[in-house]
Design an enzyme around this catalytic site. Structure first.
Site: not given
Ligand code: AMP
Length: 206
Positions: A16, A91, A125, A154, A165
């Site tokens: 993404k 989400r 990653r 990360r 996740r």
């Molecule tokens: P990502 O970088 O998109 O994988 O997001 C990393 C983390 O940020 C996720 O595992 C959640 O803990 C938090 N997060 C990001 N976007 C959201 C969202 N739309 N709703 C809730 N938590 C989020």
């Protein structure tokens, strides 16, 4: 110019972020990742960052209200006037409804990859701790030697957090494809970056 709001969906590691960057360059609208917004808040030691750090590290979701408020503030800024690309939001169904009450999404692109591929990509990653560039240890191009030393992983890219996740993605995010119905375009995310970008570009002009 009409406003263009594009949502990118896909399991963790589906590309993404990579595709959002390509779209940003093509369409001249910003890429907004709620994950990046949270990570920036953590890095700057902001109050919000302290609240969410533990949640992110465990692979849990931040509350809908807190996430939407953060997003709303960002998409109300001037550079979003012509549209934006959302990565990692919404989400949950509640998040989709909160956004809809504020602005309507035009198109939803789903990058499809298997759980096995997601797990393989994420455990390999790495990120350049200085430039933020993303590398993958099992694909090309390999990071240059001088960068290899400063690569970091990360905190939520551990097998345990990734599985959590992915489960959340299947349970809470995938049902949103039904919510967005005919706005959804599915793309095979297990192709090269260029091919995925080409499929998205063709789908957007249809
Ligand atoms: P990502 O970088 O998109 O994988 O997001 C990393 C983390 O940020 C996720 O595992 C959640 O803990 C938090 N997060 C990001 N976007 C959201 C969202 N739309 N709703 C809730 N938590 C989020």
């Amino acid at each position: 110019m009409t406003k263009r709001i594009i949502c990118l969906f896909g399991p963790q590691g589906s590309g993404k972020g990579t595709q959002a960057k390509i779209l940003t360059a093509q369409l001249h609208i910003p890429h907004i990742s709620t994950g990046d917004l949270f990570r920036a808040a953590i890095a700057s030691r902001a109050e919000l960052g302290k609240q969410v750090e533990g949640i992110l590290n465990k692979g849990e979701l931040v509350s809908d209200e807190l996430t939407f408020n953060l997003l709303k503030e960002r998409i109300s800024q001037n550079d979003c006037k012509a549209g934006f690309i959302l990565d990692g939001y919404p989400r949950t169904l509640t998040q989709a409804q909160l956004l809809d009450d504020f602005m309507n999404v035009d198109v939803v692109i789903v990058l499809e990859i298997s759980d096995a591929e997601s797990l393989k990509r994420l455990t390999n990653r790495r990120q350049d701790s200085i430039t933020g560039a993303i590398y993958n240890l099992y694909t090309v191009p390999k990071p240059p030697k001088e960068i290899e030393r400063r690569l970091i992983q990360r905190a939520d890219d551990t097998a345990e957090a990734i599985e959590k996740r992915l489960k959340k993605y299947h349970q809470q995010t995938e049902p949103l494809f039904l919510y967005y119905k005919n706005k959804v375009i599915r793309v095979n995310g297990e192709q090269s970056i260029e091919r995925v970008a080409g499929d998205i570009e063709r789908a957007l002009v249809l």
